[in-house]
Motif scaffolding. Structure first.
Motif, mmCIF file in Angstrom:
data_model
loop_
_atom_site.group_PDB
_atom_site.id
_atom_site.type_symbol
_atom_site.label_atom_id
_atom_site.label_comp_id
_atom_site.label_asym_id
_atom_site.label_seq_id
_atom_site.Cartn_x
_atom_site.Cartn_y
_atom_site.Cartn_z
ATOM 1 N N ASN A 133 -3.807 5.361 -0.251
ATOM 2 C CA ASN A 133 -4.052 6.481 0.576
ATOM 3 C C ASN A 133 -2.769 7.265 0.293
ATOM 4 O OD1 ASN A 133 -5.117 7.996 3.006
ATOM 5 N ND2 ASN A 133 -3.192 7.260 3.677
ATOM 6 N N ASP A 134 -1.620 7.072 0.281
ATOM 7 C CA ASP A 134 -0.248 7.546 0.165
ATOM 8 C C ASP A 134 -0.375 7.978 -1.426
ATOM 9 O OD1 ASP A 134 0.401 7.432 2.846
ATOM 10 O OD2 ASP A 134 1.902 5.749 2.433
ATOM 11 N N ARG A 135 -1.064 7.883 -2.184
ATOM 12 C CA ARG A 135 -0.853 8.492 -3.537
ATOM 13 C C ARG A 135 -2.113 9.302 -3.715
ATOM 14 N NH1 ARG A 135 1.651 3.689 -3.568
ATOM 15 N NH2 ARG A 135 3.136 3.300 -5.354
ATOM 16 N N GLY A 136 -2.613 9.673 -2.662
ATOM 17 C CA GLY A 136 -4.001 10.672 -2.599
ATOM 18 C C GLY A 136 -5.519 10.150 -3.001
ATOM 19 N N TYR A 137 -5.717 8.886 -2.810
ATOM 20 C CA TYR A 137 -6.985 8.522 -3.472
ATOM 21 C C TYR A 137 -7.736 8.476 -1.986
ATOM 22 C CZ TYR A 137 -5.019 6.751 -7.678
ATOM 23 O OH TYR A 137 -4.446 6.675 -9.105
ATOM 24 N N GLU A 138 -8.905 8.585 -2.261
ATOM 25 C CA GLU A 138 -10.166 8.488 -1.057
ATOM 26 C C GLU A 138 -10.609 7.027 -1.342
ATOM 27 O OE1 GLU A 138 -11.568 12.398 0.405
ATOM 28 O OE2 GLU A 138 -12.470 12.016 -1.438
ATOM 29 N N VAL A 139 -10.289 6.122 -0.072
ATOM 30 C CA VAL A 139 -10.678 4.729 -0.283
ATOM 31 C C VAL A 139 -11.937 4.186 0.634
ATOM 32 C CG1 VAL A 139 -9.621 2.316 0.077
ATOM 33 C CG2 VAL A 139 -8.343 4.202 -0.810
ATOM 34 N N LEU A 140 -13.028 3.672 0.039
ATOM 35 C CA LEU A 140 -14.044 3.066 0.791
ATOM 36 C C LEU A 140 -13.796 1.654 0.787
ATOM 37 C CD1 LEU A 140 -16.653 3.338 2.572
ATOM 38 C CD2 LEU A 140 -17.916 3.034 0.349
ATOM 39 N N VAL A 141 -13.878 0.981 1.929
ATOM 40 C CA VAL A 141 -13.626 -0.706 1.942
ATOM 41 C C VAL A 141 -15.009 -1.115 2.348
ATOM 42 C CG1 VAL A 141 -12.618 -2.456 3.061
ATOM 43 C CG2 VAL A 141 -11.344 -0.590 2.591
ATOM 44 N N LEU A 142 -15.433 -2.161 1.581
ATOM 45 C CA LEU A 142 -16.941 -2.938 1.786
ATOM 46 C C LEU A 142 -16.534 -3.997 2.825
ATOM 47 C CD1 LEU A 142 -18.571 -2.572 -1.440
ATOM 48 C CD2 LEU A 142 -18.320 -0.846 0.350
ATOM 49 N N LEU B 234 -10.099 -3.701 9.680
ATOM 50 C CA LEU B 234 -10.962 -2.875 9.214
ATOM 51 C C LEU B 234 -10.881 -1.514 10.234
ATOM 52 C CD1 LEU B 234 -14.085 -5.161 8.209
ATOM 53 C CD2 LEU B 234 -12.476 -3.843 6.649
ATOM 54 N N ALA B 235 -10.759 -1.859 11.461
ATOM 55 C CA ALA B 235 -10.854 -0.831 12.598
ATOM 56 C C ALA B 235 -9.783 -0.011 12.284
ATOM 57 C CB ALA B 235 -10.819 -1.388 13.897
ATOM 58 N N MET B 236 -8.782 -0.400 11.843
ATOM 59 C CA MET B 236 -7.604 0.339 11.780
ATOM 60 C C MET B 236 -7.625 1.313 10.447
ATOM 61 S SD MET B 236 -4.374 -2.603 12.132
ATOM 62 C CE MET B 236 -3.024 -1.575 11.416
ATOM 63 N N ILE B 237 -8.607 1.034 9.627
ATOM 64 C CA ILE B 237 -8.635 1.718 8.332
ATOM 65 C C ILE B 237 -9.322 2.933 8.672
ATOM 66 C CG2 ILE B 237 -9.719 1.986 6.191
ATOM 67 C CD1 ILE B 237 -8.972 -0.941 5.761
ATOM 68 N N SER B 238 -10.417 2.970 9.536
ATOM 69 C CA SER B 238 -11.339 4.128 9.813
ATOM 70 C C SER B 238 -10.983 4.747 11.118
ATOM 71 C CB SER B 238 -12.880 3.498 9.742
ATOM 72 O OG SER B 238 -13.052 2.705 10.914
ATOM 73 N N ALA B 239 -9.994 4.261 11.970
ATOM 74 C CA ALA B 239 -9.694 5.001 13.378
ATOM 75 C C ALA B 239 -8.970 6.173 12.973
ATOM 76 C CB ALA B 239 -8.870 3.946 14.127
ATOM 77 N N GLN B 240 -8.935 7.048 14.005
ATOM 78 C CA GLN B 240 -8.267 8.380 13.806
ATOM 79 C C GLN B 240 -8.748 9.172 12.567
ATOM 80 O OE1 GLN B 240 -3.957 7.929 14.685
ATOM 81 N NE2 GLN B 240 -4.215 5.921 14.237
ATOM 82 N N GLY B 241 -9.976 9.156 12.571
ATOM 83 C CA GLY B 241 -10.635 10.044 11.607
ATOM 84 C C GLY B 241 -10.425 9.442 10.316
ATOM 85 N N GLY B 242 -10.283 8.398 10.061
ATOM 86 C CA GLY B 242 -10.187 7.558 8.610
ATOM 87 C C GLY B 242 -8.820 7.908 8.476
ATOM 88 N N ILE B 243 -7.886 7.282 9.101
ATOM 89 C CA ILE B 243 -6.489 7.471 8.990
ATOM 90 C C ILE B 243 -5.902 6.924 7.542
ATOM 91 C CG2 ILE B 243 -5.470 5.418 10.141
ATOM 92 C CD1 ILE B 243 -3.861 8.605 10.506
ATOM 93 N N PHE B 244 -6.677 5.794 7.050
ATOM 94 C CA PHE B 244 -6.620 5.253 5.740
ATOM 95 C C PHE B 244 -7.583 5.214 4.754
ATOM 96 C CE2 PHE B 244 -3.648 2.073 8.186
ATOM 97 C CZ PHE B 244 -2.673 2.919 7.780
ATOM 98 N N GLY B 245 -8.825 5.599 5.247
ATOM 99 C CA GLY B 245 -10.115 5.569 4.510
ATOM 100 C C GLY B 245 -11.353 5.422 5.451
ATOM 101 N N TRP B 246 -12.295 4.877 4.644
ATOM 102 C CA TRP B 246 -13.684 4.876 5.166
ATOM 103 C C TRP B 246 -13.994 2.982 5.098
ATOM 104 C CZ3 TRP B 246 -12.222 8.821 2.732
ATOM 105 C CH2 TRP B 246 -12.684 10.099 3.065
ATOM 106 N N VAL B 247 -14.785 2.765 5.926
ATOM 107 C CA VAL B 247 -15.572 1.393 5.979
ATOM 108 C C VAL B 247 -17.121 1.306 6.191
ATOM 109 C CG1 VAL B 247 -15.379 -0.842 6.968
ATOM 110 C CG2 VAL B 247 -13.338 0.487 6.819
ATOM 111 N N THR B 248 -17.737 0.646 5.384
ATOM 112 C CA THR B 248 -19.094 0.364 5.445
ATOM 113 C C THR B 248 -19.609 -0.698 4.615
ATOM 114 O OG1 THR B 248 -20.888 1.741 5.121
ATOM 115 C CG2 THR B 248 -19.870 1.411 3.062
ATOM 116 N N PRO B 249 -20.682 -1.393 5.102
ATOM 117 C CA PRO B 249 -21.218 -2.507 4.550
ATOM 118 C C PRO B 249 -21.855 -2.200 3.164
ATOM 119 C CG PRO B 249 -22.691 -1.957 6.361
ATOM 120 C CD PRO B 249 -21.524 -0.943 6.233
ATOM 121 N N SER B 250 -21.757 -3.455 2.347
ATOM 122 C CA SER B 250 -22.129 -3.132 0.851
ATOM 123 C C SER B 250 -23.659 -2.655 0.660
ATOM 124 C CB SER B 250 -21.730 -4.336 0.120
ATOM 125 O OG SER B 250 -22.623 -5.271 0.582
ATOM 126 N N THR B 251 -24.360 -2.890 1.360
ATOM 127 C CA THR B 251 -25.847 -2.513 1.294
ATOM 128 C C THR B 251 -26.050 -0.908 1.047
ATOM 129 O OG1 THR B 251 -26.083 -2.542 3.648
ATOM 130 C CG2 THR B 251 -26.915 -4.113 2.594
#
Ligand code: TIU
Length: 241
Positions: A178-187, A203-220
């Motif tokens: 995230n600090d290097r400018g990548y957009e990150v999705l965690v499964l 997982l909650a910490m990653i997507s909180a605050q508008g996606g402070i570190f990135g996105w979270v979704t199930p793999s399906t």
């Protein structure tokens, strides 16, 4: 054939939809090593029950197959050290006051040492020739490695992150990316922790605050998106008359 620009893909995610394409996205598989996932390794020496981590292997195997089929970059990481431990900080060696620790002999060879059986990736998720393996001395996949250079060379700007453990090596890597400018999705079903509560909160910490570190979704959702790439590539080309 018309030009081969891959279709933009969108998957539902927290905190909002994540868009990607196969050309600028890499699947990153973090530390699916016997030393974390199987008995007798570093994870167990730290006092953990390793069995929850084995739940990741099946869903991650499906994502890995779909990413390979879609032609996406796949990168594997392994945490570990040189056999003389010269790249292991003394603080890491001493941590835990363990009777048997990093560099010591366990059932799968010397703990977290490169070249040992325990340090290597589980058979089910083993890298194919041509898939970069990034050997890292720490928890993050960028610290002390050439991962950033590999991603830049391939034009990768987005990461789909999987592996273990959610709050340790996955989280550290997501923060570094995230600090290097990548957009990150965690499964969410392709990462795991020895501690269910840490997994959930990490997982909650990653997507909180508008996606402070990135996105979270199930793999399906990602599986469906990757399969659509493969299916559209397999569409018959209209015959030219
Ligand atoms: N102990 C623990 O949860 N994890 C690690 O030490 N390394 C990784 O997360 N790979």
């Amino acid at each position: 054939m018309p030009n081969q620009i891959p279709p933009p893909l969108t998957v539902p995610a927290e905190p909002y939809d994540f868009g990607f394409d196969v050309a600028t996205t890499a699947l990153v598989v973090i530390d699916m090593q016997r030393d974390f996932v199987e008995p007798g390794g570093f994870g167990e020496l730290l006092g953990n029950d390793v069995s929850p981590l084995q739940q990741v292997i099946d869903p991650l195997g499906r994502v890995l197959a779909a990413a390979r089929e879609a032609g996406m970059t796949v990168i594997h990481t392994r945490e570990g050290h040189r056999s003389d431990l010269s790249d292991c900080p003394p603080a890491k060696l001493a941590r835990g006051n363990l009777d048997v620790g990093i560099g010591d002999r366990g059932p799968n060879g010397r703990i977290l040492v490169r070249g040992e059986r325990g340090h290597d990736i589980v058979d089910e998720l083993y890298p194919l020739p041509g898939e970069p393996i990034v050997d890292k001395p720490g928890k993050g996949s960028f610290y002390g490695t050439d991962l950033d250079a590999i991603l830049h060379a391939r034009g990768v700007r987005r990461l789909i992150v999987t592996g273990v453990t959610t709050e340790v090596c996955v989280h550290t890597t997501v923060r570094e990316a995230n600090d290097r400018g990548y957009e990150v999705l965690v499964l969410s079903d392709c990462v795991q922790s020895y501690f269910p509560e840490f997994h959930r909160v990490a997982l909650a910490m990653i997507s909180a605050q508008g996606g402070i570190f990135g996105w979270v979704t199930p793999s399906t959702y990602v599986l469906d998106a990757l399969h659509s790439v493969h299916d559209s590539a397999a569409d018959p080309v209209p015959a030219l008359h």
